[in-house]
Motif scaffolding. Structure first.
Motif, PDB file in Angstrom:
ATOM      1  N   LEU A   1       0.807  -1.218   0.000  1.00 40.88           N
ATOM      2  CA  LEU A   1       0.000   0.000   0.000  1.00 40.88           C
ATOM      3  C   LEU A   1       0.846   1.277   0.000  1.00 40.88           C
ATOM      4  CD1 LEU A   1      -2.854  -0.960   2.499  1.00 40.88           C
ATOM      5  CD2 LEU A   1      -2.876  -1.069   0.007  1.00 40.88           C
ATOM      6  N   GLY A   2       2.164   1.133   0.118  1.00 41.23           N
ATOM      7  CA  GLY A   2       3.021   2.303   0.074  1.00 41.23           C
ATOM      8  C   GLY A   2       2.970   3.153   1.332  1.00 41.23           C
TER       9      GLY A   2
ATOM     10  N   THR B   1      -9.944  -9.454 -19.024  1.00 36.83           N
ATOM     11  CA  THR B   1     -10.153  -8.392 -18.041  1.00 36.83           C
ATOM     12  C   THR B   1      -8.869  -7.773 -17.498  1.00 36.83           C
ATOM     13  OG1 THR B   1     -10.182  -9.943 -16.184  1.00 36.83           O
ATOM     14  CG2 THR B   1     -12.296  -9.495 -17.287  1.00 36.83           C
ATOM     15  N   GLY B   2      -7.778  -8.514 -17.517  1.00 34.72           N
ATOM     16  CA  GLY B   2      -6.561  -8.041 -16.885  1.00 34.72           C
ATOM     17  C   GLY B   2      -6.562  -8.196 -15.376  1.00 34.72           C
ATOM     18  N   TYR B   3      -7.598  -8.812 -14.810  1.00 32.55           N
ATOM     19  CA  TYR B   3      -7.667  -9.015 -13.370  1.00 32.55           C
ATOM     20  C   TYR B   3      -6.739 -10.166 -12.962  1.00 32.55           C
ATOM     21  CZ  TYR B   3     -11.882  -6.080 -13.027  1.00 32.55           C
ATOM     22  OH  TYR B   3     -12.764  -5.038 -13.061  1.00 32.55           O
ATOM     23  N   LEU B   4      -6.342 -10.158 -11.690  1.00 38.57           N
ATOM     24  CA  LEU B   4      -5.563 -11.239 -11.121  1.00 38.57           C
ATOM     25  C   LEU B   4      -6.486 -12.199 -10.383  1.00 38.57           C
ATOM     26  CD1 LEU B   4      -2.532  -9.220  -9.676  1.00 38.57           C
ATOM     27  CD2 LEU B   4      -2.750 -10.312 -11.923  1.00 38.57           C
TER      28      LEU B   4
ATOM     29  N   ASP C   1     -13.436  -6.669  -1.435  1.00 40.55           N
ATOM     30  CA  ASP C   1     -13.344  -7.267  -2.772  1.00 40.55           C
ATOM     31  C   ASP C   1     -14.522  -6.830  -3.646  1.00 40.55           C
ATOM     32  OD1 ASP C   1     -11.034  -8.564  -2.052  1.00 40.55           O
ATOM     33  OD2 ASP C   1     -12.004 -10.491  -1.661  1.00 40.55           O
ATOM     34  N   GLN C   2     -15.705  -6.812  -3.066  1.00 42.89           N
ATOM     35  CA  GLN C   2     -16.879  -6.436  -3.843  1.00 42.89           C
ATOM     36  C   GLN C   2     -16.853  -4.954  -4.208  1.00 42.89           C
ATOM     37  OE1 GLN C   2     -20.529  -7.776  -2.030  1.00 42.89           O
ATOM     38  NE2 GLN C   2     -19.779  -9.864  -1.753  1.00 42.89           N
ATOM     39  N   VAL C   3     -16.399  -4.113  -3.288  1.00 43.47           N
ATOM     40  CA  VAL C   3     -16.285  -2.687  -3.583  1.00 43.47           C
ATOM     41  C   VAL C   3     -15.275  -2.450  -4.704  1.00 43.47           C
ATOM     42  CG1 VAL C   3     -15.505  -0.463  -2.661  1.00 43.47           C
ATOM     43  CG2 VAL C   3     -17.048  -1.899  -1.323  1.00 43.47           C
TER      44      VAL C   3
ATOM     45  N   PRO D   1      -3.149  -1.114  -6.781  1.00 43.88           N
ATOM     46  CA  PRO D   1      -2.928  -2.530  -7.098  1.00 43.88           C
ATOM     47  C   PRO D   1      -4.024  -3.030  -8.029  1.00 43.88           C
ATOM     48  CG  PRO D   1      -3.853  -2.296  -4.888  1.00 43.88           C
ATOM     49  CD  PRO D   1      -3.557  -0.903  -5.382  1.00 43.88           C
ATOM     50  N   PRO D   2      -3.703  -3.992  -8.915  1.00 49.81           N
ATOM     51  CA  PRO D   2      -4.742  -4.537  -9.785  1.00 49.81           C
ATOM     52  C   PRO D   2      -5.793  -5.278  -8.976  1.00 49.81           C
ATOM     53  CG  PRO D   2      -2.707  -5.813  -9.949  1.00 49.81           C
ATOM     54  CD  PRO D   2      -2.392  -4.599  -9.136  1.00 49.81           C
ATOM     55  N   VAL D   3      -6.990  -5.342  -9.527  1.00 46.81           N
ATOM     56  CA  VAL D   3      -8.075  -6.058  -8.854  1.00 46.81           C
ATOM     57  C   VAL D   3      -7.741  -7.543  -8.814  1.00 46.81           C
ATOM     58  CG1 VAL D   3     -10.516  -6.669  -8.955  1.00 46.81           C
ATOM     59  CG2 VAL D   3      -9.777  -4.353  -9.559  1.00 46.81           C
ATOM     60  N   THR D   4      -7.905  -8.134  -7.650  1.00 41.78           N
ATOM     61  CA  THR D   4      -7.659  -9.571  -7.475  1.00 41.78           C
ATOM     62  C   THR D   4      -8.929 -10.242  -6.984  1.00 41.78           C
ATOM     63  OG1 THR D   4      -5.317  -9.209  -6.930  1.00 41.78           O
ATOM     64  CG2 THR D   4      -6.285 -11.312  -6.283  1.00 41.78           C
TER      65      THR D   4
END
Length: 299
Positions: free
Chosen positions: A26-27, A119-122, A69-71, A91-94
């Motif tokens: 999260l930096g 989608t590009g999702y993880l 996750d749902q948000v 971060p990408p959606v996982t």
């Protein structure tokens, strides 16, 4: 209103397993992560993270992670309509999905690959026996599951995919040693067999459905689909193997069926959270398409 930076901290700790790795993701500093989670726990009046190696969520923590996750899914779905671009640091959606080991080893990777490419999702997979993957959905740990459980899961839809056929197999040498006269009650009691884990009932189900015999045999615990294959080929025990994995070894003479032509069909279902987002529709379409190509169709 929930404190979403605090929820993001909880989710990151659960995914990464420690405050330090969550902070790096999260930096922020580990101290900031700790302060956010402590303030959230004080506000909610309950513990959300069990500190340890790794850190684990409580039941409340799992519910909060599922909400995060749902948000994330809803926000990602809204972004194109709002012409909002994600920040480079986001971060990408996982998506967390529960899948049984045999599906991971056979047909499911093609569905997952189609979804990820579209989608590009993880994806993060929770490996569980197919009889119990739906429990992971009920607990809020995952957003979808491949399951043998047709039961209703609140807030989810369940789709029958088809059946994965299994064969009871062993090496030719093992068959000669333990089943010289075929499958009998005495032979089944003496011959060691494999099970994925303590709740795995496929071997017992095959023995009862095909021979009317209760299985009471020495059992090796092998929580691996390819471990099942390797140990059976090595002549250590017999076990239930997905037909699409077993047949090539049968053709090469490394495996034989205990009783020819006695497959055991396991019905599989896709149970997915009822969120009206494009990603879950794409995932469901990919799973149903590959299931039609790979599994025995529903009756």
């Amino acid at each position: 209103m929930l404190d979403y930076p605090a929820l993001a901290a909880v989710s990151a700790v659960v995914r990464e397993g420690s405050f330090e790795r969550a902070a790096a993701r999260l930096g922020v500093t580990p101290s900031a992560i700790s302060q956010r989670i402590r303030a959230l726990e004080d506000r909610l009046g309950g513990i959300v993270i069990v500190r340890g190696q790794p850190c684990l969520p409580t039941d409340l923590g799992r519910k909060l992670c599922a909400h995060v996750d749902q948000v994330q899914l809803l926000e990602a779905d809204l972004a194109p309509a709002l012409a909002v671009e994600g920040r480079p640091s986001d971060p990408p959606v996982t998506l967390r999905v529960a899948v049984n080991s045999d599906s991971i080893a056979t047909w499911f990777p093609r569905a997952a690959a189609r979804f990820a490419q579209a989608t590009g999702y993880l994806l993060e997979f929770i490996i569980e026996d197919e009889e119990f993957t739906a429990d992971r959905l009920r607990s809020g740990e995952v957003i979808a599951a491949v399951s043998a459980d047709p039961g209703v899961v609140q807030g989810c839809q369940t789709i029958e995919l088809g059946s994965l056929p299994y064969l009871a197999c062993c090496s030719p040498d093992f068959a000669a040693r333990y089943f010289p006269h075929g499958v009998t009650e005495q032979a089944l009691r003496a011959a060691p067999c494999l099970r994925f884990e303590r709740r795995d009932g496929l071997q017992s189900r095959w023995a009862m459905e095909n021979h009317g015999l209760a299985l009471d045999a020495p059992m090796h615990g092998v929580p691996s689909t390819f471990g099942f294959l390797n140990f059976s080929i090595a002549g250590m025990a017999w076990g239930m193997h997905p037909s699409m994995l077993a047949r090539p070894h049968m053709a090469e003479g490394r495996l034989v069926e205990l009783t020819p032509n006695t497959p055991l069909d396991v019905k599989l279902y896709w149970t997915v959270t009822r969120l009206h987002v494009s990603a879950l529709r794409i995932f469901t379409d990919a799973v149903r398409s590959v299931a039609r190509e790979s599994l025995k169709p529903p009756r």
